[in-house]
Design an enzyme around this catalytic site. Structure first.
Site, mmCIF file in Angstrom:
data_model
loop_
_atom_site.group_PDB
_atom_site.id
_atom_site.type_symbol
_atom_site.label_atom_id
_atom_site.label_comp_id
_atom_site.label_asym_id
_atom_site.label_seq_id
_atom_site.Cartn_x
_atom_site.Cartn_y
_atom_site.Cartn_z
ATOM 1 N N PHE A 31 -14.387 -3.759 1.003
ATOM 2 C CA PHE A 31 -15.485 -2.809 0.753
ATOM 3 C C PHE A 31 -15.500 -2.302 -0.690
ATOM 4 C CE2 PHE A 31 -13.738 -1.860 5.136
ATOM 5 C CZ PHE A 31 -14.446 -2.880 5.723
ATOM 6 N N ASP B 8 -8.086 -8.274 12.677
ATOM 7 C CA ASP B 8 -9.398 -7.724 12.335
ATOM 8 C C ASP B 8 -10.419 -8.820 12.026
ATOM 9 O OD1 ASP B 8 -9.089 -5.035 12.738
ATOM 10 O OD2 ASP B 8 -8.411 -4.610 10.704
ATOM 11 N N GLU C 171 -18.752 3.496 -0.095
ATOM 12 C CA GLU C 171 -17.987 2.905 -1.195
ATOM 13 C C GLU C 171 -18.774 2.846 -2.495
ATOM 14 O OE1 GLU C 171 -18.304 1.615 1.846
ATOM 15 O OE2 GLU C 171 -16.297 1.947 2.662
ATOM 16 N N SER D 100 -4.523 5.041 6.001
ATOM 17 C CA SER D 100 -4.111 3.641 5.910
ATOM 18 C C SER D 100 -4.023 3.128 4.476
ATOM 19 C CB SER D 100 -5.018 2.740 6.754
ATOM 20 O OG SER D 100 -6.335 2.805 6.287
ATOM 21 N N HIS E 149 -5.479 -3.691 2.138
ATOM 22 C CA HIS E 149 -5.753 -4.625 3.237
ATOM 23 C C HIS E 149 -6.416 -5.905 2.729
ATOM 24 C CE1 HIS E 149 -4.639 -1.129 5.417
ATOM 25 N NE2 HIS E 149 -5.035 -1.543 6.587
ATOM 26 N N ARG F 108 0.837 -1.218 0.000
ATOM 27 C CA ARG F 108 0.000 0.000 0.000
ATOM 28 C C ARG F 108 0.867 1.262 0.000
ATOM 29 N NH1 ARG F 108 -1.441 1.103 6.145
ATOM 30 N NH2 ARG F 108 -0.169 -0.501 7.091
HETATM 31 C C1 LIG Z 1 -18.147 -0.403 4.628
HETATM 32 C C2 LIG Z 1 -16.962 0.019 5.442
HETATM 33 N N1 LIG Z 1 -16.115 0.934 4.957
HETATM 34 C C3 LIG Z 1 -15.032 1.309 5.662
HETATM 35 C C4 LIG Z 1 -14.784 0.762 6.889
HETATM 36 C C5 LIG Z 1 -13.549 1.148 7.654
HETATM 37 N N2 LIG Z 1 -13.936 1.867 8.858
HETATM 38 C C6 LIG Z 1 -13.990 1.276 10.080
HETATM 39 S S1 LIG Z 1 -14.505 2.285 11.280
HETATM 40 C C7 LIG Z 1 -14.634 3.598 10.216
HETATM 41 C C8 LIG Z 1 -15.036 4.945 10.730
HETATM 42 C C9 LIG Z 1 -16.478 5.097 10.878
HETATM 43 O O1 LIG Z 1 -16.816 6.111 11.757
HETATM 44 P P1 LIG Z 1 -17.498 5.758 13.161
HETATM 45 O O2 LIG Z 1 -18.159 4.454 13.032
HETATM 46 O O3 LIG Z 1 -18.284 6.927 13.563
HETATM 47 O O4 LIG Z 1 -16.201 5.565 14.041
HETATM 48 P P2 LIG Z 1 -15.906 5.878 15.594
HETATM 49 O O5 LIG Z 1 -16.785 6.983 16.033
HETATM 50 O O6 LIG Z 1 -16.140 4.624 16.371
HETATM 51 O O7 LIG Z 1 -14.462 6.260 15.663
HETATM 52 C C10 LIG Z 1 -14.291 3.197 8.921
HETATM 53 C C11 LIG Z 1 -14.281 4.059 7.744
HETATM 54 C C12 LIG Z 1 -15.679 -0.201 7.362
HETATM 55 N N3 LIG Z 1 -15.500 -0.820 8.536
HETATM 56 N N4 LIG Z 1 -16.757 -0.552 6.631
#
Ligand SMILES: Cc1ncc(C[n+]2csc(CCOP(=O)(O)OP(=O)(O)O)c2C)c(N)n1
Ligand SMILES: [Mg+2]
Lengths: 345, 294
Positions: free
Chosen positions: A87, A121, A62, A41, A113, A14
C-alpha cells in the site's frame, strides 16, 4: 543441511525498524512517525508508546499518509511513514514521486510485510514490485535490511541522511545474520562470507574436498552471490554447502539498493567472473537488475537471477512458497552451478 | 436460480454459516474473524434471498453483481457461496493453503463467482461504480452491489467513487457499509471519525438507509427498497456487531485479524478451548441471532 551452525535466533526486520524508530526519536526530536491503521504490526507502536505526541494516526489512507508527511517534512520534520509495502509505496507511488522525491524532502517510507513470505494473505498483500518502483525514482534511497539488527541500523541511519528513503521490511521472523559490530553505512555493501576469512579448520576441510573436485585455484571465489534482505540467510546456507563440495563463493549483502555500491560489485565481478543475485522480489527491475546495470556498463560477466519469475504469488505457508517459486538455498546452489558453466563455456 | 429462503430458514442458515466460518478459520490458522461473523446475516440474505444468481452458472450474464470491497472478510463470502452450491463445502478447509482457490484475499481469476480481486481497501466502490456505469450504458437490467467496510471510508479512493456515483446518479448501484465501528488500530471514531456518515453521503447525492445488520427482514426490505430509488445510488449503512455470535469476540478490535487460538495474549485459553467456546456459543444460538429490536 546443518542449519545449527548458524544463529537460530530469529527476529522480524519490522521489529528492528520499531526499535530503530525509538533510537532515532531519542536522538532527534524532529523525528515523527505517521501510520495508516497498522501501528502494531509495523512495530510503530514502540515509538507511539515512547513519544505519543510525535505519533500521528492517519487511518487507512496511504495517499494522505505520504502527502501529509511530505508537508511535515517540507516544514522541517523528519517523518517516518509506516504501512505495508503493498500500500505504501504500492498505492501512493505518485504522491511519493512528486511530493517527496521531486520535492527532495526527507520522508522515510517503511514498507512492511514485503515479499512472498506474508504467506497466507496471498497475492494482494505479497508486494514483489516495490524495489523496482522505488529504485527507478530519482532522489530516493532504497534499503533492504538483511535482519532485525541491520533494520535497526538502517532506520537510525535513515533519520540522519536528509534524503527521501525507502526501507523494505518483512513480516516473518528471520535469522539474525549480522552482529551489532557489523559495519553499516548507507550505500556501502558488506561482505558477509568470504573464503579468505574462513577459519583454519574449515580451510583444511576445503583443501581436502578441492583435491577431490579439482575446483578453482588459490581458494579464490568462483562466483559472487549478491543479495539483500532476509533471503541472504539462504545465500549463506548455499555458500557453505557449496564450499563443502569445493565451490568457493563470496556472499555480499547489498543492503542499499540505491545508490548501489558499484565499486564492490565491480571488484568481485573481476575476482570471480560470475554473479548470482538473490532477492525476494520480481526478477524484473529488482536488485538483480540494479547489479546487471552496473555490470553491463563496467565489467560484463554472466549473471543468474534468483527471485520471483514474473509471476504473482498466492496463499500458502511462507516456506512452501519460497520453495515453489525457487528462492531457497537449493535454488541458489543451482544458479551458482549454472553460472559457473556459463562462465567456463 | 436458487429458491428464496424464508425468514426462519435464513436465520438458521446464517448460524450454519457462522459455524463454518469459525471452523475454516481455525483450520487455516490465520485470517479475520470479526468482520466475517458480523456480516454473516447480510451475506446470508444476499445469497439465499436477494441475489439473482445461479451457483451452477457463475458467469450467467443476467446475474446481479456482488462486489466485495473489504476483501479480508472473504471467509463469509466463501462459506455463503459453498452453502449456495458454487463449490463443495469440503473445499472450505483449503482456505489460505497452497494451491487453494480460496485465497486469503479473494481473486477473480481463481474462483468463479468472485467478481473482482480485493484486499487492498478503498477501491471496491470505484470498481462497482465503473461496472454499474458500463452496465447502464448497455441497458443491462441486473443490479450492482458493493459491500464495503467502515474502515475503508478513511480512504480517498472510496470518496472519489462516492462523488462519481452521486454525480452520475447510478441508481443501479447499491452500497452496503459494514458499520461495525472497528478497524485495526481501534474504534473508527478514535482512529478517524466518520460521523455523521449519513449526512456525508446525503451531501454527495446518495439515498441513505440505516439498518440493523443482524435483522434479516430489515436487510431484505432495505435492499429491495433501493431498487425503487431511480434518481440516486443508495447506500445502506448496516449497523453490525463485529464478531457477532461469539461473546469473547464481539466489539473487540483485537479480533479484526485474529482467529481462535492464534492471538498471543497472555492468559488466553488454548486454541482448542477458544474454538470449542466459539462453536458451542454458536450452536446454542440455534439460528436465533437476535437483532437489537427483535
Ligand atoms: C489500502 C489498504 N491499507 C491497509 C490495509 C490493511 N488493513 C486490512 S483490514 C484494515 C482495517 C480496516 O477496517 P475495517 O475494514 O473496518 O475492518 P473490520 O471492521 O473488518 O475489522 C486495514 C488497515 C489494507 N488491507 N488495504
Ligand atoms: Mg470496521
Amino acid at each position: 543441511m546443518n542449519k545449527k551452525s548458524f544463529s537460530t535466533n530469529k527476529v522480524a526486520t519490522r521489529q528492528g525498524y520499531g526499535e530503530g524508530l525509538v533510537i532515532a526519536g531519542e536522538a532527534d526530536e524532529k523525528v515523527v512517525v505517521l501510520c495508516a491503521d497498522l501501528t502494531e504490526s509495523t512495530r510503530s507502536i514502540l515509538f507511539k508508546e515512547k513519544f505519543p505526541d510525535r505519533f500521528i494516526e492517519i487511518g487507512v489512507a496511504e495517499q494522505a499518509l505520504a502527502t501529509i508527511a511530505a508537508g511535515m517534512a517540507t516544514y522541517g520534520k523528519i517523518p517516518f511513514i509506516s504501512s505495508y509495502a503493498a500500500f505504501s509505496p504500492g498505492r501512493n507511488w505518485e504522491q511519493i514521486r512528486t511530493t517527496i522525491a521531486l520535492n527532495d524532502v526527507p520522508v522515510k517510507i517503511a514498507g512492511a510485510h514485503a515479499g512472498l513470505t506474508v504467506g497466507p494473505d496471498g497475492a494482494t498483500h505479497q508486494m514483489l514490485e516495490d524495489i523496482a518502483l522505488m529504485r527507478a525514482m530519482p532522489n530516493m534511497v532504497v534499503m533492504y535490511p538483511a535482519d532485525a539488527i541491520e533494520a535497526r541500523k538502517a532506520t537510525v541511519a535513515a533519520a540522519k541522511n536528509g534524503k527521501p528513503t525507502y526501507i523494505r521490511l518483512a513480516r516473518e521472523k528471520t535469522p539474525i545474520i549480522t552482529t551489532e559490530k557489523t559495519p553499516f553505512e548507507i550505500g556501502k555493501s558488506h561482505v558477509l562470507l568470504n573464503p579468505s576469512t574462513r577459519s583454519a579448520d574449515a580451510q583444511g576441510r576445503l583443501e581436502q574436498s578441492r583435491k577431490a573436485t579439482s575446483s578453482g585455484p588459490h581458494g579464490d571465489p568462483q562466483v559472487a552471490i549478491i543479495g539483500a534482505g532476509p533471503l541472504l540467510y539462504e545465500a549463506v546456507v548455499a555458500a557453505k554447502k557449496l564450499a563443502e563440495s569445493g565451490i568457493e563463493t563470496v556472499v555480499i549483502n547489498s543492503h542499499t539498493i540505491k545508490p548501489i555500491d558499484e565499486q564492490t560489485i565491480i571488484k568481485y565481478a573481476k575476482i570471480t567472473g560470475a554473479v548470482v543475485t538473490v532477492e525476494e522480489h520480481q526478477i524484473n527491475g529488482g536488485l538483480g537488475g540494479a547489479v546487471a546495470e552496473v555490470l553491463a556498463r563496467n565489467f560484463p560477466v554472466p549473471q543468474e537471477f534468483v527471485g520471483m519469475p514474473d509471476s504473482f504469488g498466492e496463499s500458502g505457508d511462507p516456506d512452501e512458497l519460497l520453495e515453489k517459486y525457487h528462492m531457497k538455498s537449493a535454488d541458489i546452489i543451482a544458479a551458482v552451478k549454472k553460472v559457473i558453466t556459463r562462465k567456463n563455456s | 436460480m436458487t429458491r428464496k429462503l424464508t425468514n426462519q430458514e435464513l436465520k438458521e442458515k446464517a448460524n450454519l454459516i457462522r459455524l463454518d466460518i469459525i471452523k475454516m478459520l481455525v483450520e487455516a490458522g490465520s485470517g479475520h474473524s470479526a468482520g466475517p461473523l458480523g456480516m454473516a446475516d447480510i451475506f446470508t440474505a444476499f445469497y439465499f434471498n436477494l441475489l439473482k444468481h445461479d451457483p451452477k452458472n457463475p458467469q450467467w450474464e443476467e446475474r446481479d453483481r456482488l462486489i466485495l470491497s473489504n476483501g479480508h472478510i472473504t471467509p463469509v463470502r466463501y462459506v455463503a457461496m459453498a452453502h449456495a452450491g458454487y463449490f463443495p463445502i469440503s473445499e472450505l478447509k483449503t482456505l489460505r493453503k497452497l494451491g487453494s482457490r480460496l485465497q486469503g484475499h479473494p481473486e477473480r481469476k481463481r474462483l468463479p463467482g468472485v467478481e473482482t480481486t480485493s484486499g487492498p481497501l478503498g477501491s471496491g466502490l470505484a470498481q462497482a461504480s465503473g461496472y454499474a456505469y458500463a452496465a447502464r450504458m448497455d441497458g443491462q437490467k441486473f443490479r450492482v452491489y458493493c459491500i464495503c467496510s467502515d474502515g475503508e471510508h478513511d480512504s480517498g479512493n472510496h470518496w472519489e467513487a462516492v462523488l462519481f456515483a452521486g454525480k452520475n446518479k447510478l441508481s443501479n448501484l447499491t452500497a452496503i457499509v459494514d458499520r461495525n465501528n472497528i478497524q485495526i488500530d481501534g474504534y473508527t471514531e478514535e482512529v478517524m471519525p466518520l460521523e455523521p456518515l449519513r449526512a456525508k453521503y446525503e451531501a454527495f447525492n446518495w439515498h441513505v438507509l440505516h439498518i440493523d445488520g443482524h435483522n434479516l427482514e430489515e436487510i431484505i426490505d432495505a435492499v429491495n427498497h433501493a431498487k425503487a430509488v431511480f434518481e440516486k445510488p443508495t447506500v445502506i449503512i448496516a449497523h453490525t456487531i463485529p464478531g457477532k455470535g461469539v461473546d469473547y469476540m464481539e466489539n473487540d478490535p483485537k479480533w479484526h485479524g485474529a482467529v481462535p487460538g492464534v492471538s498471543d495474549m497472555p492468559g488466553e485459553p488454548s486454541k482448542e478451548k477458544q474454538t470449542q467456546i466459539a462453536l458451542h456459543e454458536l450452536r446454542t444460538l440455534k439460528g436465533k441471532i437476535k437483532s437489537e429490536h427483535e
